[in-house]
Motif scaffolding. Structure first.
Motif, PDB file in Angstrom:
ATOM      1  N   HIS A 256      15.615  76.929 103.196  1.00 42.22           N
ATOM      2  CA  HIS A 256      15.712  77.789 104.519  1.00 42.22           C
ATOM      3  C   HIS A 256      14.102  79.002 104.980  1.00 42.22           C
ATOM      4  CE1 HIS A 256      18.251  80.897 107.222  1.00 42.22           C
ATOM      5  NE2 HIS A 256      19.337  80.181 106.903  1.00 42.22           N
ATOM      6  N   PRO A 257      14.512  78.858 106.784  1.00 46.44           N
ATOM      7  CA  PRO A 257      13.039  79.624 107.118  1.00 46.44           C
ATOM      8  C   PRO A 257      12.731  80.839 106.974  1.00 46.44           C
ATOM      9  CG  PRO A 257      14.639  78.842 109.213  1.00 46.44           C
ATOM     10  CD  PRO A 257      15.239  78.557 107.332  1.00 46.44           C
ATOM     11  N   ARG A 258      14.070  81.532 107.000  1.00 43.30           N
ATOM     12  CA  ARG A 258      14.540  82.603 106.218  1.00 43.30           C
ATOM     13  C   ARG A 258      15.104  83.272 104.787  1.00 43.30           C
ATOM     14  NH1 ARG A 258      12.829  82.009 111.478  1.00 43.30           N
ATOM     15  NH2 ARG A 258      15.523  81.553 111.355  1.00 43.30           N
ATOM     16  N   PRO A 259      15.126  82.772 103.812  1.00 48.69           N
ATOM     17  CA  PRO A 259      15.885  82.559 102.703  1.00 48.69           C
ATOM     18  C   PRO A 259      16.926  84.297 102.484  1.00 48.69           C
ATOM     19  CG  PRO A 259      13.678  81.847 102.312  1.00 48.69           C
ATOM     20  CD  PRO A 259      13.371  82.238 103.825  1.00 48.69           C
ATOM     21  N   GLU A 260      16.458  85.412 103.374  1.00 52.16           N
ATOM     22  CA  GLU A 260      16.532  86.743 103.076  1.00 52.16           C
ATOM     23  C   GLU A 260      17.708  86.772 103.604  1.00 52.16           C
ATOM     24  OE1 GLU A 260      13.479  85.730 105.759  1.00 52.16           O
ATOM     25  OE2 GLU A 260      13.240  85.940 103.514  1.00 52.16           O
ATOM     26  N   GLU A 261      17.734  86.145 105.244  1.00 55.95           N
ATOM     27  CA  GLU A 261      18.467  85.772 105.867  1.00 55.95           C
ATOM     28  C   GLU A 261      19.273  85.091 106.066  1.00 55.95           C
ATOM     29  OE1 GLU A 261      16.987  85.966 109.882  1.00 55.95           O
ATOM     30  OE2 GLU A 261      15.503  87.132 109.650  1.00 55.95           O
ATOM     31  N   ALA A 262      19.973  84.159 105.221  1.00 55.42           N
ATOM     32  CA  ALA A 262      20.637  82.626 104.496  1.00 55.42           C
ATOM     33  C   ALA A 262      22.116  83.176 104.363  1.00 55.42           C
ATOM     34  CB  ALA A 262      20.443  82.324 103.939  1.00 55.42           C
ATOM     35  N   LEU A 263      23.067  82.748 105.026  1.00 56.83           N
ATOM     36  CA  LEU A 263      24.634  83.112 104.757  1.00 56.83           C
ATOM     37  C   LEU A 263      24.758  82.660 103.587  1.00 56.83           C
ATOM     38  CD1 LEU A 263      26.113  82.240 108.223  1.00 56.83           C
ATOM     39  CD2 LEU A 263      25.238  84.792 107.292  1.00 56.83           C
ATOM     40  N   CYS A 264      24.135  81.903 102.445  1.00 57.73           N
ATOM     41  CA  CYS A 264      24.619  81.586 101.649  1.00 57.73           C
ATOM     42  C   CYS A 264      23.316  81.024 100.737  1.00 57.73           C
ATOM     43  CB  CYS A 264      25.594  80.428 101.870  1.00 57.73           C
ATOM     44  SG  CYS A 264      25.795  79.618 100.127  1.00 57.73           S
ATOM     45  N   ASP A 265      23.080  81.281  99.234  1.00 59.15           N
ATOM     46  CA  ASP A 265      22.201  81.181  98.285  1.00 59.15           C
ATOM     47  C   ASP A 265      20.267  80.917  98.495  1.00 59.15           C
ATOM     48  OD1 ASP A 265      24.103  80.323  96.833  1.00 59.15           O
ATOM     49  OD2 ASP A 265      23.795  77.974  96.536  1.00 59.15           O
ATOM     50  N   GLY A 266      20.513  81.864  99.621  1.00 56.01           N
ATOM     51  CA  GLY A 266      18.832  82.327  99.880  1.00 56.01           C
ATOM     52  C   GLY A 266      18.015  82.158  98.934  1.00 56.01           C
ATOM     53  N   GLN A 267      18.531  82.923  97.419  1.00 55.30           N
ATOM     54  CA  GLN A 267      17.757  83.419  96.620  1.00 55.30           C
ATOM     55  C   GLN A 267      16.829  82.135  96.106  1.00 55.30           C
ATOM     56  OE1 GLN A 267      21.272  83.670  96.594  1.00 55.30           O
ATOM     57  NE2 GLN A 267      21.872  81.896  94.640  1.00 55.30           N
ATOM     58  N   GLN A 268      17.641  80.784  95.748  1.00 58.05           N
ATOM     59  CA  GLN A 268      17.556  80.367  95.158  1.00 58.05           C
ATOM     60  C   GLN A 268      16.661  78.960  96.175  1.00 58.05           C
ATOM     61  OE1 GLN A 268      21.402  78.396  93.633  1.00 58.05           O
ATOM     62  NE2 GLN A 268      21.813  76.990  94.782  1.00 58.05           N
ATOM     63  N   SER A 269      16.443  79.738  97.804  1.00 60.38           N
ATOM     64  CA  SER A 269      16.307  78.345  98.825  1.00 60.38           C
ATOM     65  C   SER A 269      14.635  78.834  98.528  1.00 60.38           C
ATOM     66  CB  SER A 269      17.134  78.714  99.874  1.00 60.38           C
ATOM     67  OG  SER A 269      18.100  78.714  99.954  1.00 60.38           O
ATOM     68  N   LEU A 270      13.929  77.661  98.810  1.00 58.05           N
ATOM     69  CA  LEU A 270      12.799  77.662  99.517  1.00 58.05           C
ATOM     70  C   LEU A 270      12.080  77.747 100.796  1.00 58.05           C
ATOM     71  CD1 LEU A 270      11.843  74.411  97.020  1.00 58.05           C
ATOM     72  CD2 LEU A 270      11.232  76.480  96.281  1.00 58.05           C
ATOM     73  N   TYR A 271      11.083  78.275 100.366  1.00 60.48           N
ATOM     74  CA  TYR A 271      10.179  78.890 102.208  1.00 60.48           C
ATOM     75  C   TYR A 271       9.900  77.196 102.506  1.00 60.48           C
ATOM     76  CZ  TYR A 271      10.595  84.380 101.787  1.00 60.48           C
ATOM     77  OH  TYR A 271      11.213  85.407 100.940  1.00 60.48           O
ATOM     78  N   PRO A 272       9.498  77.411 103.895  1.00 61.17           N
ATOM     79  CA  PRO A 272       8.720  76.495 104.808  1.00 61.17           C
ATOM     80  C   PRO A 272       7.581  75.893 103.677  1.00 61.17           C
ATOM     81  CG  PRO A 272      10.423  76.812 106.404  1.00 61.17           C
ATOM     82  CD  PRO A 272      10.769  77.504 104.867  1.00 61.17           C
TER      83      PRO A 272
END
Ligand code: PEP
Ligand code: MN
Length: 288
Positions: free
Chosen positions: A248-264
């Motif tokens: 996710h480009p901005r995991p902290e703003e993800a609507l789902c599973d931001g904590q496990q999403s990699l930054y680009p």
């Protein structure tokens, strides 16, 4: 006559279902997702957001992951959320975005189908149908996916044994669809410090028992961003045919599973590292 379990090369204590068994296709199955082959020499990386949030978000991520070397785009339009109050996905709107961005980037897309009633619609937009962990035991859904002509990405139930996982795949093959990829995505254990316990031992076991390609999801398997790159490396070393990971480009703003999403940037670096591991174990990852 009693067979001595010590003479059983797999020693699993169960009989492997006939259609998925390695014996029925010793050379292994290659699943083709609109031309991208999983199960051959190449380790195939599937990446994208947990959920499709908007056309802009999806396009931004798709461009990033393509540049990093992903061959297939993921993104949920129908999300299986624990809470009915959480974001449930954009539904058909999300599917349209996936199709559109697939056209623009040339990446085939995989997305989850949660219900038999969604198969027809999802098939219009997706190149591969994903059956999620929570639905691995949904036998009508497995049968219906087996009647479809689309490849199926079947994720291991979070409380499923290897035997149950193989039996679930057998349901799909039984209906005539042999284009099935198995995905280890972590199981529930006594351990609570990770979201799930990623069972990498399942990889060599499944590779031995079945001819179907096996991929690993270190995102849901750990639930923690910092653990994704090392477990992705370990998965390749263990013999995985591919990986599926959330970015996710901005995991902290993800609507789902931001904590496990990699930054680009993390994704880019990881891909370069994964290629080295792939080569070291006689595989490859073709980077652009
Ligand atoms: C997903 O990959 O979007 C997902 C929900 O994963 P799982 O079914 O493994 O929980
Ligand atoms: Mn997710």
């Amino acid at each position: 006559m009693e067979t001595n379990p010590c003479n059983n090369p797999t020693n699993t204590g169960f009989t492997v279902p006939v259609r998925v068994s390695r014996e029925s296709r010793p050379d292994g199955t290659i699943v083709s997702i609109n031309g991208v082959e999983v199960g051959g020499k190449e380790v195939v990386v599937i990446s994208g957001p947990c959920a499709v949030e908007s056309s802009e978000q999806l396009f931004e991520i798709a461009r990033t992951v393509k540049k990093g070397g992903a061959r297939i785009l993921r993104g949920g339009a129908f999300k299986p959320r624990s809470s009915p109050y959480s974001f449930q996905g954009l539904g058909e709107e999300g599917l349209k975005m996936l199709r559109e961005i697939s056209r623009e980037t040339g990446l085939p897309v995989v997305t989850e189908v949660m219900d038999t009633r969604q198969i027809e619609m999802v098939s219009e937009y997706a190149d591969m149908l994903q059956i999620g962990s929570r639905n691995m035991h949904n036998y009508p859904l497995l049968k219906e996916a087996g009647m479809s002509r689309k490849p199926v990405l079947l994720k291991r139930g979070m409380m499923a044994t290897i035997e149950e996982f193989l039996l679930a795949a057998e349901y799909i093959l039984n209906q005539g669809n042999t284009q099935v990829i198995l995905c280890e995505r972590g199981i529930r254990t006594f351990e609570t410090s990770t979201r799930n316990t990623l069972d990498l031992g399942a990889v060599p076991m499944l590779k031995r028992l079945t001819h179907l390609p096996v991929i690993v999801d270190p995102s849901h398997g750990t639930g923690l961003r910092y653990m994704v790159p090392p477990m992705a490396k370990a998965a390749i070393a263990a013999g995985a045919d591919g990986l599926i990971m959330e970015v996710h480009p901005r995991p902290e703003e993800a609507l789902c599973d931001g904590q496990q999403s990699l930054y680009p940037e993390e994704f880019m670096q990881m891909m370069a590292d994964l290629k080295k591991i792939a080569i070291a174990v006689g595989r490859d990852i073709s980077l652009p």
